[in-house]
Design a protein around this motif. Structure first.
Motif, PDB file in Angstrom:
ATOM      1  N   GLN A  33      57.780  -0.191  16.207  1.00  0.00           N
ATOM      2  CA  GLN A  33      58.119  -1.594  16.482  1.00  0.00           C
ATOM      3  C   GLN A  33      59.410  -1.587  17.282  1.00  0.00           C
ATOM      4  O   GLN A  33      60.444  -1.142  16.803  1.00  0.00           O
ATOM      5  CB  GLN A  33      58.268  -2.388  15.180  1.00  0.00           C
ATOM      6  N   TYR A  54      54.336  -1.765  19.157  1.00  0.00           N
ATOM      7  CA  TYR A  54      54.455  -3.221  19.063  1.00  0.00           C
ATOM      8  C   TYR A  54      55.825  -3.628  19.592  1.00  0.00           C
ATOM      9  O   TYR A  54      56.799  -2.900  19.440  1.00  0.00           O
ATOM     10  CB  TYR A  54      54.318  -3.696  17.604  1.00  0.00           C
ATOM     11  N   GLU A  56      57.078  -7.254  19.211  1.00  0.00           N
ATOM     12  CA  GLU A  56      56.722  -8.606  18.830  1.00  0.00           C
ATOM     13  C   GLU A  56      57.888  -9.483  18.383  1.00  0.00           C
ATOM     14  O   GLU A  56      57.788 -10.692  18.430  1.00  0.00           O
ATOM     15  CB  GLU A  56      55.706  -8.553  17.680  1.00  0.00           C
TER      16      GLU A  56
END
Length: 99
Positions: A33, A54, A56
């Motif tokens: 992430q 990711y 996000e």
């Protein structure tokens, strides 16, 4: 499927992050992430079928967004039902072999 998922939270230093991923990718499934504010380009990071990227959530130091960020990546990995989950930073480096 691997029994251990490595969850990496990263926000800078793509060279270090790539080195870390390359050290771990043969023995573990990896979930990364990256802070949405970061200039790290996912396209320039190592690719493999067991690496999931990711980008996000915007993360701010000392803010509840750090908890949301961690919760997000745990939920992504938890869907596959691993036996172990290890949360590390993109700045970490293994000091022993994966064995």
């Amino acid at each position: 499927m691997n029994i251990t998922a490595i969850l990496i939270l990263a926000h800078h230093n793509p060279t270090q992050l790539s080195f870390l991923i390359n050290k771990l990718k043969l023995d573990f499934d990896i979930y990364v992430q990256i802070d949405k504010k970061s200039n790290i380009n996912i396209e320039n990071l190592p690719k493999a079928k067991n690496i999931y990227y990711y980008k996000e959530i915007k993360v701010y130091w000392g803010h509840v967004s750090q908890v949301y960020n961690m919760k997000f990546i745990i939920e992504k990995a938890f869907k596959k039902g691993y036996e172990r989950y290890c949360i590390i930073s993109g700045d970490d480096l293994p000091i022993k072999s994966n064995e």
